[in-house]
Enzyme design. Structure first.
Site, PDB file in Angstrom:
ATOM      1  N   GLY B 302       0.852  -0.974  -0.082  1.00  0.00           N
ATOM      2  CA  GLY B 302      -0.026   0.123   0.010  1.00  0.00           C
ATOM      3  C   GLY B 302       0.805   1.311   0.081  1.00  0.00           C
ATOM      4  O   GLY B 302       1.838   1.244  -0.437  1.00  0.00           O
ATOM      5  N   SER B 303       0.324   2.265   0.623  1.00  0.00           N
ATOM      6  CA  SER B 303       0.814   3.583   0.386  1.00  0.00           C
ATOM      7  C   SER B 303       2.287   3.871   0.848  1.00  0.00           C
ATOM      8  O   SER B 303       3.079   4.785   0.333  1.00  0.00           O
ATOM      9  CB  SER B 303       0.066   4.634   1.458  1.00  0.00           C
ATOM     10  OG  SER B 303      -0.924   4.445   1.013  1.00  0.00           O
ATOM     11  N   THR B 304       2.825   3.015   1.738  1.00  0.00           N
ATOM     12  CA  THR B 304       4.335   3.197   2.016  1.00  0.00           C
ATOM     13  C   THR B 304       5.278   3.107   0.839  1.00  0.00           C
ATOM     14  O   THR B 304       6.359   3.654   0.817  1.00  0.00           O
ATOM     15  CB  THR B 304       4.772   1.959   3.188  1.00  0.00           C
ATOM     16  OG1 THR B 304       4.198   0.656   2.606  1.00  0.00           O
ATOM     17  CG2 THR B 304       4.264   2.463   4.515  1.00  0.00           C
TER      18      THR B 304
END
Lengths: 395, 637
Positions: B302-304
Site C-alpha cells: 500500500g501507501s508506504t
C-alpha cells in the site's frame, strides 16, 4: 628298502606312522592351548576359573593317550570279534540318550549321556563303531560286493546309526556318518550303479528333513545371506567371519583374539578354527590344515600297505572320519556350507571326541606297526596288491 | 550307450588302490578350496569385515561439546546451555546392589525399592535412575565410585528472555540441534564438535582393558553475538503488546534497522511463545508462532510503497516539490477508472501535500510518467522482488508481475503500492537504501562470533549496490519529514526530526479477491538525525477494533517506539524550534461527517472517517482531550 629297514623292528612304526603320531600329539596339545585361549575369558566369568576347560581337555588328552597307546599294541585283527558288539553298544548308548535322567538335553538336542565327572557323546563312538563293523564285514565279503544285496548289512547298520543320531537331533554327525558310509562303500568296491541307487533316497531325504525341523531351512537361508539376520540365524556365521578376517595374514597373536570375548559362540568347540585363524592368521590356518592333510595322506599310505583287507579298510575308515569331520568343520566355519555343530578333530573342546580320535590313531598305528613287522602274520587273506613293491620303492 | 557302459565297467573294476588314490586327489582339491576361501576371508575381503568387527568391539560414549551462547549487541545472554547430570546403573557391573541402592536412594531422595529394582535389572545394559540431578549431588555420587554407577552429563538450553525475540533466536530439536531461527542458521558454529570416549568391551558391554580406552576431546561451540539490542527489542515488544490489546489484530510486527548498515537492531513479532516451554504438542500452532513472518510472508504494502515511486521520479527529474497535482478522486487509465482512497478527491495540492494526503492520483501520474521499464529497473535496483539475503532461513522473495505483461493500469497501481507483494524486511531494507544516501545493504542479524570474550570473526556489512543519488536521498528524507510534521512548526516528537509514511493495504483472500474488512496497516519511519539513525517498519495485520488506517493503528505506536528509543539512547534534540502544537479536541458526536471534516480541515488536523454513515456517532480521542496536532482523530459513523 634301506629306510624301511630302519623302521622295521617289531615295536616301531613306519615313517608315516611316526608322522601321524607326531601330528596327532601336536594337534591335541595345540588344541588344549587353543581351547584355553578361546575359553579363559568365558570360564573366568562363568566358573571363576579360567583353566576350567583347559583342565577338562587335558584330562581328555591323558585318557586319550592311554587308549591310543593301548590300541597301538593291541592287534587290530583281534578287533574282528568286536565288530557286532561295538555296533550293539553304540546303538544302546544312542538309545540311552533318550532316557530322561541319563540323557542330557542341551541347546534343544539330546546328545550326551551323563556320567559321574563327565558327559559322554555316544554319536562320537558310533562313528568308529560303524567303521569297524563295515571294515570287518566288507573284508569278509569282498568277493561278493558287486551284488547290491551283499552291501545291505553295511547300509542297514550305517542307516540305523544315522536314524538314531538324527533323532537326537544331530544333523552334523548324521551327515558325517552318512559320508563315512559312502566312503566305506566306495573303498569296499561298490559299483557306480550302487551309488546311483543310493543317491535317489538321499536326495528325497533332504526336503523331508527340512520339513521335520524347520530351523534347518532358517539355517540354510542364513548361510546364503547371513547379513539378512545379523542378530538372529546369521549371527554365528557373521561372528566367525569377523574372527577369521581379523586374523589377516599373520594373525593377532596367541591369546589376542578379540572375538572370544563372548562375541563368537562355541569359540572353544565347533568354531575353534575361527579363533585359530584369528590368532595365527592365514599362515597359521593353512599350516594347521596342511597338518591334517599330511595326516590323511600318511593314513592312506598305511592303508595301502596294510597286510590284509581288514587293516586297509579300517585304516581308510579312520582316516575317512578324520577327513570328513575336518573338512565339514572348516567349511562351516568359513561359511562354505550351512552351519552345523561338528567338532574339529583333536582340537575342539570335548573329551569324548578327543578320546575316540586318539583311539582311532592308536588303531591306525597298530596297523602300521604290523605292516613294518618282520613277522608276516598270515591271516588267510590273499595278497592285496600286486604292485606293492613298486609303491614301496616310491616311499 | 556303449560309452556309458564302458565307463561303468571301468568304475566297477577300479582297484582298491586306485580308489584310495583318487580319494586323496579329491581331498587335496577340497583342501585347496578351503585355502582359497581362507585367503578370500582373511586377505581379499578382510577390510570391510574388520571395520564391522571393530564397530561391535568398541563402545562409543559421546562427549558433547558445549553449545555456544547467543548474545545481544551488548553481550546480554539470550540463549545459554547448562549442564545437567543423569544417573545410570549398569546392573551387570554392580557388585553390591543393596549398598548402591541404599546410598543412591538417600542422595537422590528416591524410594529404595525403585533404585534396587533398577540395580538388579539385567535385562537392559543401562538403567536410568534419575534425570537432571544437581551438580553437587552428581559430584557426591561420582566420588563414591561405585561399580556400575554412572553419571552422564547432559546439556540443556535456557532462554533468559523467555518469549522475547523467539522467532529470531529459535529453539532446538530434542537432539540439541538448532531447529529454527539463529539456533538453526548458525547451528554449526554454535554446536561445536562432539568428542567421543571409546572403550573396548565384550559382547555384554563390559569394559575389557582400560588402557585401550581412547578419548577424542570435544570442541565447544562459539558464541553468536547478534546486532539486536535487547532493550530496543523490549521496547518493540512492549509496544506491540499494546497494539494487540488495543486493536486485537491477527499479528503485529516491528523491525528496527540501522539504515546505514542494515543491521537488525530489533525484530519483534506478536503473538510469541516462551522458548523455554516450546509448545511441541501442537505442531500447527508452533509452526505459526515460530515463523519469522517479517521474512517468510509477503503482503501488499500500500501507501508506504509510494516512497519508491517518489524516489524514482525524483531521480529521473520528473517532478519537484513545488509541482501541483489535482485529484478529483480518481484517474482514468486506459479507460479504467482507478479510485483515490479519498473518493471525494483531494483537489489541488503540492507534491508535499500529496505525500501528506497519500494521494493515489498524484502517484499514478508519477508512475505513468516513469514508464514501466524505468520503474522496473528502479524497483529491481531497490531489491523489490528479491531475497534480501538476511541470515535466516525461509526467506521469501516477494511477488511482482512479470514486466512483459505489465500494462499501464498495472503500472499505475504499482505506483501506489498495489499489485506488488513484499516481505516486511525487504520493504524496510529497500527504504533504508533510499534514506541512507543511496546504498542497498544486506540486512544482518549476526554481529560476530565470540569465543569466551574474544571476537574471532566480525560480520562485515555486505554492500549490494547504489540505488539513488545522495541528493535524491536527502530530498526524500526532507519530503517525508515535511509530510509527517505537516507544517514546519509541527513535529511528530518535539525537538526531533522524524520522518515517515503510513500505509493501509487491503488483503487478498486465497481466491485472489479482496477480503472485505481485512487490512494490513503499517507505518514506516526513521529518525532523521546524524549519529542516531533508526528506521522502523511497524505492521499490524488484520486489526479488528474497527479502525484500520495506518495513521490510527500504526503511527501512534511508532511514535511510542521512537519516544522510548530516544529516551533509551539519550538522543539529543536536533532543533529546539521543533515543537509540537497542541489543541483541545472538540465534540463532533452527532455532527454530520461533512461539517466535521470541514472544521478539521480548517484546523489543519489529521482525521480519518470510519464507516459510510452520515453522522459521527463516536470519536477518538474523546472531546476535551488535549492532543498533539500530529495526532489523527478517528471519527466513527
Amino acid at each position: 628298502m634301506k629306510r624301511k629297514n630302519k623302521f622295521s623292528f617289531k615295536t616301531s612304526n613306519s615313517r608315516s606312522g611316526v608322522i601321524i603320531l607326531c601330528i596327532n600329539i601336536f594337534l591335541v596339545l595345540f588344541g588344549i592351548l587353543m581351547v584355553y585361549s578361546a575359553s579363559y575369558y568365558y570360564c573366568e566369568r562363568t566358573y571363576n576359573n579360567k583353566f576350567f576347560y583347559l583342565i577338562k581337555q587335558a584330562i581328555g588328552f591323558v585318557i586319550g593317550l592311554f587308549f591310543m597307546l593301548f590300541l597301538r599294541h593291541f592287534d587290530y585283527n583281534k578287533l574282528r570279534k568286536f565288530g557286532l558288539i561295538s555296533m550293539l553298544v553304540s546303538v544302546i548308548l544312542l538309545l540311552l540318550v533318550f532316557i530322561p535322567g541319563i540323557g542330557v538335553e542341551n541347546y534343544g538336542a539330546r546328545r550326551w549321556i551323563n556320567l559321574p565327572g563327565f558327559t559322554l557323546q555316544p554319536s562320537e563312538i558310533a562313528k568308529f563303531s560303524f567303521v569297524l563293523f563295515a571294515s570287518i564285514y566288507l573284508s569278509n565279503n569282498y568277493k561278493e560286493v558287486k551284488s547290491f544285496k551283499k552291501l545291505l548289512p553295511v547300509l542297514f547298520g550305517g542307516g540305523l546309526l544315522c536314524l538314531l543320531i538324527i533323532l537326537e537331533p544331530n544333523m552334523s554327525i548324521t551327515m558325517c556318518v552318512g559320508l563315512v558310509l559312502l566312503f566305506m562303500l566306495f573303498i569296499g568296491g561298490a559299483s557306480f550303479k550302487h551309488f546311483l541307487v543310493l543317491a535317489v533316497p538321499l536326495l528325497i531325504l533332504v526336503p523331508v528333513l527340512i520339513i521335520i525341523e524347520p530351523y534347518r531351512l532358517d539355517r540354510l537361508l542364513a548361510f546364503i545371506n547371513p547379513w539378512a539376520s545379523p542378530q538372529g540365524e546369521g549371527y554365528q556365521l557373521i561372528q566367525s567371519f569377523f574372527s577369521i578376517s581379523n586374523g589377516g595374514l599373520f594373525g593377532v597373536g596367541l591369546f589376542n583374539s578379540r572375538q572370544k570375548y563372548l562375541f563368537l559362540p562355541f569359540a572353544e568347540s565347533d568354531f575353534i578354527f575361527a579363533v585359530i585363524a584369528e590368532e595365527f592368521g592365514l599362515i597359521g590356518a593353512i599350516f594347521i590344515l596342511l597338518l591334517y592333510f599330511i595326516l590323511i595322506v600318511c593314513g592312506i599310505k598305511i592303508a595301502l600297505r596294510a597286510k590284509n583287507r581288514l587293516g586297509c579298510y579300517l585304516a581308510s575308515g579312520i582316516v575317512g572320519i578324520i577327513c570328513v569331520q575336518t573338512v565339514i568343520n572348516v567349511a562351516v566355519v568359513t561359511g562354505l556350507i550351512p552351519p552345523t555343530g561338528l567338532p574339529l578333530p583333536f582340537i575342539s573342546m570335548g573329551s569324548t571326541s578327543i578320546v575316540v580320535f586318539m583311539s582311532g590313531i592308536g588303531v591306525l598305528l597298530n596297523i602300521d606297526r604290523q605292516n613294518c613287522s618282520r613277522e608276516v602274520v598270515q591271516t588267510g587273506d590273499i595278497k592285496l596288491f600286486n604292485f606293492k613293491k613298486r609303491s614301496e620303492k616310491k616311499i | 550307450m556303449e560309452a556309458i557302459i564302458k565307463i561303468k565297467v571301468e568304475y566297477s573294476t577300479l582297484s582298491l588302490q586306485k580308489r584310495l588314490l583318487s580319494f586323496i586327489l579329491i581331498v587335496a582339491f577340497i583342501f585347496f578350496i578351503l585355502f582359497a576361501r581362507l585367503f578370500y576371508l582373511q586377505i581379499s575381503s578382510s577390510t570391510p569385515l574388520q571395520i564391522k568387527a571393530v564397530e561391535q568391539w568398541v563402545r562409543t560414549l559421546p562427549l558433547s561439546a558445549k553449545r555456544g551462547q547467543i548474545l545481544d549487541a551488548n553481550g546480554n545472554i539470550l540463549s545459554i546451555s547448562y549442564t545437567t547430570y543423569d544417573v545410570y546403573i549398569r546392573s551387570r557391573e554392580v557388585k553390591d546392589a543393596v549398598k548402591v541402592s541404599t546410598y543412591l536412594s538417600t542422595v537422590l531422595n528416591m524410594n529404595f525399592e525403585d533404585v534396587y529394582k533398577r540395580a538388579m535389572n539385567t535385562a537392559v545394559s543401562e538403567n536410568l535412575v534419575k534425570l537432571q540431578v544437581s551438580e553437587n549431588t552428581a559430584q557426591l555420587i561420582v566420588e563414591k565410585n561405585f561399580d556400575g554407577v554412572y553419571v552422564a552429563e547432559n546439556i540443556a538450553r535456557f532462554y533468559p528472555y523467555e518469549n522475547s525475540l523467539s522467532q529470531v533466536i529459535g529453539y532446538l530439536t530434542s537432539d540439541s540441534e538448532g531447529q529454527t531461527g539463529i539456533e538453526s542458521y548458525y547451528n554449526d558454529i554454535l554446536k561445536g564438535k562432539d568428542g567421543k570416549y571409546l572403550t573396548q568391551s565384550d559382547v555384554r558391554g563390559l569394559t575389557l582393558n582400560p588402557s585401550l580406552n581412547y578419548y577424542v576431546e570435544a570442541v565447544d561451540g562459539l558464541n553468536i553475538k547478534l546486532n539486536v539490542d535487547i532493550n530496543i527489542q523490549t521496547i518493540l515488544e512492549n509496544t506491540l503488546t499494546q497494539v494487540m490489546q488495543d486493536h486485537n489484530p491477527k499479528s503485529a510486527s516491528a523491525i528496527i534497522l540501522d539504515p546505514s548498515t542494515s543491521e537488525i537492531l530489533g525484530l519483534a513479532i506478536t503473538p510469541s511463545f516462551d522458548l523455554n516451554n516450546v509448545p511441541r504438542d501442537d505442531v500447527e500452532t508452533l509452526m505459526n508462532l515460530s515463523k519469522n513472518i517479517t521474512i517468510t510472508d509477503v503482503y501488499e504494502p500500500g501507501s508506504t510503497f509510494k516512497i519508491f515511486t517518489l524516489a524514482c521520479a525524483l531521480s529521473l527529474g520528473l517532478t519537484n516539490e513545488n509541482e501541483h497535482f489535482y485529484c478529483p478522486g480518481y484517474r482514468i487509465v486506459d479507460g479504467e477508472r482507478i479510485k483515490c482512497w479519498k473518493t471525494t478527491g483531494h483537489g489541488d495540492q503540492t507534491l508535499v501535500e500529496a505525500i501528506q494526503n497519500s494521494c493515489n492520483c498524484c502517484f499514478m501520474d508519477l508512475g505513468l510518467r516513469i514508464g514501466k521499464e524505468k520503474m522496473y529497473d528502479y524497483l529491481n535496483s531497490f531489491g523489490i522482488g528479491c531475497k534480501t539475503g538476511v541470515d535466516m532461513d525461509g526467506e521469501s522473495s516477494g511477488l511482482m508481475l512479470d514486466e512483459s505483461i505489465v500494462k499501464n493500469v498495472d503500472l499505475a497501481r504499482i505506483a501506489f503500492g498495489q499489485t506488488v507483494a513484499v516481505t516486511e524486511l525487504q520493504l524496510l531494507n529497500s527504504f533504508c537504501s533510499i534514506i541512507n544516501g543511496g546504498t542497498l545493504n544486506t540486512p544482518s542479524l549476526l554481529n560476530s562470533y565470540v569465543d569466551n570474550d574474544t571476537t574471532v570473526y566480525e560480520n562485515h556489512i555486505l554492500k549490494k549496490r547504489e540505488t539513488v543519488s545522495a541528493e535524491v536521498s536527502e530530498q526524500v528524507r526532507y519530503l517525508l519529514e515535511e509530510a509527517l510534521s505537516k507544517t514546519g512548526e509541527m513535529s511528530f516528537i518535539e525537538g526531533y526530526r522524524i520522518a515517515g509514511k503510513t500505509g493501509t493495504a487491503q488483503k487478498y483472500g486465497e481466491n485472489g479477491a479482496i477480503s472485505q474488512g481485512k487490512y494490513v496497516s503499517s507505518f514506516f519511519g526513521f529518525i532523521n538525525q546524524n549519529g542516531a539513525e533508526y528506521a522502523l517498519l511497524l505492521c499490524v495485520d488484520e486489526p479488528s477494533s474497527g479502525a484500520y488506517y495506518g495513521s490510527v493503528v500504526a503511527k501512534p505506536y511508532a511514535k511510542t517506539i521512537f519516544g522510548q528509543i530516544i529516551k533509551y539512547k539519550n538522543i539529543e534534540k536536533a532543533d529546539e524550534s521543533i515543537v509540537v502544537d497542541r489543541v483541545v479536541v472538540q465534540d463532533f458526536i452527532g455532527m454530520s461527517v461533512e461539517k466535521a471534516s470541514r472544521i478539521l480541515d480548517e484546523l489543519n488536523l489529521y482525521y480519518e472517517v470510519d464507516g459510510e454513515g452520515e453522522r459521527v456517532v463516536n470519536q477518538f480521542p474523546q472531546a476535551e482531550t488535549e492532543i498533539e496536532k500530529s495526532t489523527t482523530i478517528l471519527l466513527t459513523t
